[in-house]
Design an enzyme around this catalytic site. Structure first.
Site, PDB file in Angstrom:
ATOM      1  N   TYR A 175      17.085 -16.341   9.061  1.00 62.59           N
ATOM      2  CA  TYR A 175      18.068 -15.270   9.245  1.00 62.59           C
ATOM      3  C   TYR A 175      17.979 -14.669  10.639  1.00 62.59           C
ATOM      4  CZ  TYR A 175      19.187 -15.174   4.273  1.00 62.59           C
ATOM      5  OH  TYR A 175      19.611 -15.490   3.024  1.00 62.59           O
ATOM      6  N   LYS A 179      -5.655   2.600 -10.186  1.00 65.90           N
ATOM      7  CA  LYS A 179      -4.264   3.044 -10.015  1.00 65.90           C
ATOM      8  C   LYS A 179      -3.398   1.905  -9.461  1.00 65.90           C
ATOM      9  CE  LYS A 179      -5.617   4.936  -5.580  1.00 65.90           C
ATOM     10  NZ  LYS A 179      -6.115   6.133  -4.891  1.00 65.90           N
TER      11      LYS A 179
HETATM   12  C1  LIG Z   1      -7.431   5.738  -4.429  1.00 68.54           C
HETATM   13  C2  LIG Z   1      -8.527   6.720  -4.440  1.00 68.54           C
HETATM   14  C3  LIG Z   1      -9.859   6.302  -4.389  1.00 68.54           C
HETATM   15  C4  LIG Z   1     -10.253   4.856  -4.167  1.00 68.54           C
HETATM   16  O1  LIG Z   1     -10.169   4.562  -2.810  1.00 68.54           O
HETATM   17  P1  LIG Z   1     -10.613   3.123  -2.247  1.00 68.54           P
HETATM   18  O2  LIG Z   1     -10.500   3.260  -0.792  1.00 68.54           O
HETATM   19  O3  LIG Z   1      -9.641   2.141  -2.804  1.00 68.54           O
HETATM   20  O4  LIG Z   1     -11.986   2.889  -2.749  1.00 68.54           O
HETATM   21  C5  LIG Z   1     -10.845   7.259  -4.513  1.00 68.54           C
HETATM   22  N1  LIG Z   1     -10.521   8.568  -4.658  1.00 68.54           N
HETATM   23  C6  LIG Z   1      -9.257   9.005  -4.695  1.00 68.54           C
HETATM   24  C7  LIG Z   1      -8.979  10.455  -4.841  1.00 68.54           C
HETATM   25  C8  LIG Z   1      -8.218   8.100  -4.564  1.00 68.54           C
HETATM   26  O5  LIG Z   1      -6.959   8.538  -4.583  1.00 68.54           O
END
Ligand SMILES: *Cc1c(COP(=O)(O)O)cnc(C)c1O
Length: 360
Positions: free
Chosen positions: A254, A34
């Site tokens: 800044y 993702k």
């Molecule tokens: C993002 C996600 C993962 C992966 O988690 P990591 O900590 O990056 O391994 C697994 N399960 C679900 C439901 C997630 O949303």
């Protein structure tokens, strides 16, 4: 000359997937891709993970981009679908869906589908984000098993909020609760995220869902990926574009937020929050130039950051490379300096940064 660049090490990525399999030898691996593969480039990363058993994404668009990129592995939608009209898209593209609430179940039951769909029933064992209540499990499970629109194997899953802390026994309580809820079934079970893979062998079961650790980064509190024999995949780098001398009392950047305590040299590097570098990184957050660490000073601007390279640092010149995070500087450490987590830094890398994929 390339300035802000994310160098992506494909060999490290493949090595990390092999590490997941080594740690969870009896489990299949769902590679979590993702948010543009945590900022590493969705399709390209997927193409390099031919040893994964499935891919997981959060949104339908991400899954469609994988299919458009020619990827044919199973793809699981971790939040499921959002509207009954999504269901034909899921079927046409062979996506598997999480079911976590009544509206999704009802939509599947009431749809007229040409083929049955693969389902992952998500149980809320204590995170209280997505998932059916333990008391609702039997009803959901029975209805899914009876539904002609659902493939006979109904996979079962849950998610961990605290697995990064091995001293917190909440995760063990979730594993126990989940096991008792699903004990009457023969379904494939999936619990562990990266922290579950690393810290909770009892949670491995049939499938693991690994995201962060594939990218060589540790989800565990206070630990970096290399402590678990993971190799950082991204090296975020840029170059020095100016060298400037400042003396005691000069204010830099800044808001004049940093005031020079004694005569020194600043290297101005071409990287800023416009590239995804965290604007809230504290004074002294390290960068690496020519193998040595130096601290940032002043506020992070959109395109530039000033680095204090010390008085007499004549060996650093315009054009020199600067590593913002990567193999020489764990992103976990930069995240700590910015009051955030490595996940956020990685997925915040912006499209202005150019990507270079290499294997070494
Ligand atoms: C993002 C996600 C993962 C992966 O988690 P990591 O900590 O990056 O391994 C697994 N399960 C679900 C439901 C997630 O949303």
């Amino acid at each position: 000359m390339r300035l802000a660049t994310a160098e992506i090490n494909i060999s490290a990525l493949r090595y990390n997937l092999a590490r997941v399999k080594e740690m969870a030898p009896s489990s299949k691996v769902m590679a979590v891709l993702k948010a543009n593969a945590y900022g590493h480039g969705l399709v390209k990363i997927a193409q390099c993970l031919s040893d994964a058993d499935a891919f997981a994404v959060a949104r339908i668009d991400e899954a469609l981009a994988l299919r458009a990129g020619g990827l044919t592995k199973p793809i699981i939608l971790l939040e499921g679908f959002f509207d009954p009209s999504d269901l034909p898209i899921l079927l046409a593209n062979n996506f598997e869906t999480v079911v976590h609430d009544e509206s999704q179940l009802a939509a599947i039951e009431q749809s007229n589908l040409d083929m049955p769909i693969s389902v992952w029933l998500k149980i809320d064992t204590g995170m209280h984000r997505l998932g059916v209540e333990p008391a609702q499990f039997d009803g959901f499970y029975r209805r899914l098993k009876q539904c002609a629109n659902v493939k006979p194997a109904v996979n079962l899953m849950t998610h961990f909020p605290c697995a990064d802390d091995i001293n917190n026994n909440f995760t063990q309580r979730q594993i126990d609760l989940f096991s008792s809820i699903v004990s009457g079934t023969q379904e494939a079970l999936c619990l562990a995220n990266s922290a579950g893979v690393i810290g909770w062998p009892d949670a491995h079961f049939d499938w693991v869902r690994s995201g962060l650790m594939l990218y060589g980064v540790s989800p565990m509190l206070g630990q970096v990926g290399t402590a678990h024999q993971l190799q950082p995949v991204m090296r975020l780098k840029t170059r020095v574009i100016a060298i400037k001398q400042v003396v005691e009392g000069d204010r830099v950047g800044y808001g004049g937020r940093w005031q020079c305590p004694k005569r020194t040299t600043l290297a101005v590097v071409a990287m800023g929050y416009g590239d995804g570098y965290p604007r809230h990184a504290k004074q002294g957050t390290p960068v690496v130039i020519k193998g040595q660490r130096y601290g940032i000073v002043g506020s992070v601007s959109m395109d530039m950051i000033s680095v204090d390279i010390g008085y007499n640092e004549a060996h650093i010149q315009v054009g020199d490379e600067v590593e913002m995070w990567g193999p020489s500087l764990p992103v976990e450490e930069v995240a700590e300096c910015a009051g955030t987590i490595p996940y956020e830094l990685l997925c915040n890398v912006t499209p202005r940064v150019s990507y270079e994929y290499c294997s070494e």
